[in-house]
Every structure is written in C-alpha cells, then in structure tokens.
Design an enzyme around this catalytic site. Structure first.
Site, PDB file in Angstrom:
ATOM      1  N   GLY A   1      -7.904   8.929  -1.089  1.00 41.57           N
ATOM      2  CA  GLY A   1      -8.404   9.859  -0.081  1.00 41.57           C
ATOM      3  C   GLY A   1      -8.594  11.292  -0.553  1.00 41.57           C
TER       4      GLY A   1
ATOM      5  CG  HIS B   1      -2.043   0.981   1.106  1.00 40.24           C
ATOM      6  ND1 HIS B   1      -1.861   2.325   1.280  1.00 40.24           N
ATOM      7  CD2 HIS B   1      -3.343   0.817   0.780  1.00 40.24           C
ATOM      8  CE1 HIS B   1      -3.013   2.944   1.086  1.00 40.24           C
ATOM      9  NE2 HIS B   1      -3.932   2.052   0.778  1.00 40.24           N
TER      10      HIS B   1
END
Ligand code: PEP
Length: 248
Positions: free
Chosen positions: A178, A103
């Site tokens: 995000g 990630h």
C-alpha cells in the site's frame, strides 16, 4: 533473469475490507476480458473478497475459470464459541477454494507463526489451497535480516507441512504494501530465489503495490510465479491491465 514465455502465472486479488454486492458488477469486465485472453491457459485468477461476498461471488464465477478465496480463517476444524470468526470448512461451504493466511495486516494484530501454522493445517485438511504470506518490515530490511526473518516465518508457518501443490508462498515486504514502493529487481530476484532454494518446488508470488505502472518492471523478474494484488485489484481496468502486461 529476464525472460518469460508461456509461464504459468497467478493473479490473486485481495479486496481487503472493501466491497458490497454492487462491487460484483466489476467482475463482468474481467470475465469478458479473460474469455478471449490469449494466455488464459497459463493464467490463474483468484478473487479474495470479504467473507460477506464469497457466496455471491462464487455463484457469479461458477461457469468461469476464475476462482474465489477468503482472506483469513480461524484455526479450528470444528464449530466453536469464537464470536466473529469463521473457519476454513465454513468458507469452503460457501464456495471458497483458496484462503490467504499470514497476511501482515493480521500478523500486526496478533496473529503468530504458531496460529498461522494451525490455520494452514486446518485449511489444507478441508481441501482449500493456501496463499501463505511472509515478509519483512522496513526495519528488518535495513538491519539486513530479511532472509533470516523469512526463514523463520516459513519454518514455523509451514512446520510439519510439506505440500508444495496446495501452498503458494506470497512474498510481501511489509514496507511495500500500500505504499507504492517495490523492491529493486535485483533484490527481489535474489529474495525469491532464496525462498525457492530453501523450499523446493514451492511456487512463489510477489505482493506489494503491484500496479499497471510498475508491472513492466516486475514482469522481467522471471522467477516470480505471479502477484498478490491489493489496492489495484479493486479496479477491474487496473487488474486487467496488470494481467495483460505480465506476459512478454
Ligand atoms: C496486499 O494486500 O496483499 C497487497 C499487496 O496490497 P497492495 O497491492 O495494495 O500493496
């Protein structure tokens, strides 16, 4: 490019560093929805909570089709003096069946392609399925080197690994995580196609600001095999809405 019927889709919920034991109550809604969801035979849901919740969540989901995964693991196969770390065998021991590796939030704090490769090897050895994240920064995108960056991440991350059954590639442009921004459909279709052509028979999912608001746009890109969902997965209503809307 625009058609999807009875296609197998993955919905991976990445809770990041959110949630306590009371957050597990939010799964009740998802369990109820999924029991009667018409497309449930074509749907794989995996929840990746913080490590502190893996065991309790696995128990809660034991009689369901919903699986549990971790968000990271150490690369070592054995126990060792690695304060604060947990390896894939320990995660499996408490109920994880999947693990997210590579990630960007971990790459950002020093996780290299080499470490990622070792983590994937160790996790595969103990029987976990891998959600392998790759993605370019905004700068790299502007320089038009996205494909080069992805190629490098894949060839190093999957070096000496040929396991298209147990490794799912998650394309997550860093600039879209995000931020509420997603790539335009044509661009996304092309990148996913590029990854699939270079890595035959691997499933490729998309991650980055997936939400009930943009899923109608994303679902039209028919070479995507599912989504890695961060923020929106913490809200069961949003998560259910994304799943429902993903099928045409
Ligand atoms: C993620 O954490 O992998 C992610 C895609 O986050 P978000 O959906 O919040 O952009």
């Amino acid at each position: 490019m625009y058609q999807m019927t009875n296609k197998y889709m993955h919905f991976i919920a990445n809770w990041k560093m959110f949630g306590g034991l009371n957050s597990l109550n939010s799964l009740n809604k998802v369990l109820k929805f999924f029991k009667t969801f018409k497309k449930n035979k074509f749907t794989k849901i995996v929840y990746c909570p913080p490590n502190t919740l893996i065991q309790a969540m696995s128990k809660k989901l034991a009689n369901s089709q919903i699986k549990v995964g971790a968000q990271n693991c150490h690369a070592a196969d054995n126990y060792g003096a690695f304060t604060g770390s947990v390896n894939s065998f320990m995660l499996k021991n408490v109920g994880a069946q999947y693990v997210i590796i590579g990630h960007s939030e971990n790459r950002e704090i020093g996780e290299t392609d080499k470490i990622i490769n070792l983590k994937i090897k160790s996790a595969l050895k103990c029987g976990l399925k891998i959600i392998f994240c790759i993605g370019e920064t905004l700068q790299e995108r502007k320089k038009k080197i996205t494909k080069k960056v992805l190629n490098k991440q894949i060839s190093l991350g999957l070096s000496r690994i040929k396991d298209n059954k147990n490794v799912l590639i998650a394309y997550e442009p860093i600039w879209s995580i995000g931020t509420g921004m997603i790539p335009n459909p044509k661009e996304l279709f092309e990148v996913i196609n590029f990854i699939k052509k270079k890595n035959k028979n691997y499933k490729v999912i998309y991650g980055g600001s997936v939400s009930p608001k943009n899923i109608n746009q994303l679902k039209l890109i028919d070479n995507i095999d599912g989504y890695l969902i961060g923020g929106a997965s913490q809200d069961p209503n949003k998560f259910i809405d994304i799943i429902k809307k993903s099928y045409i």
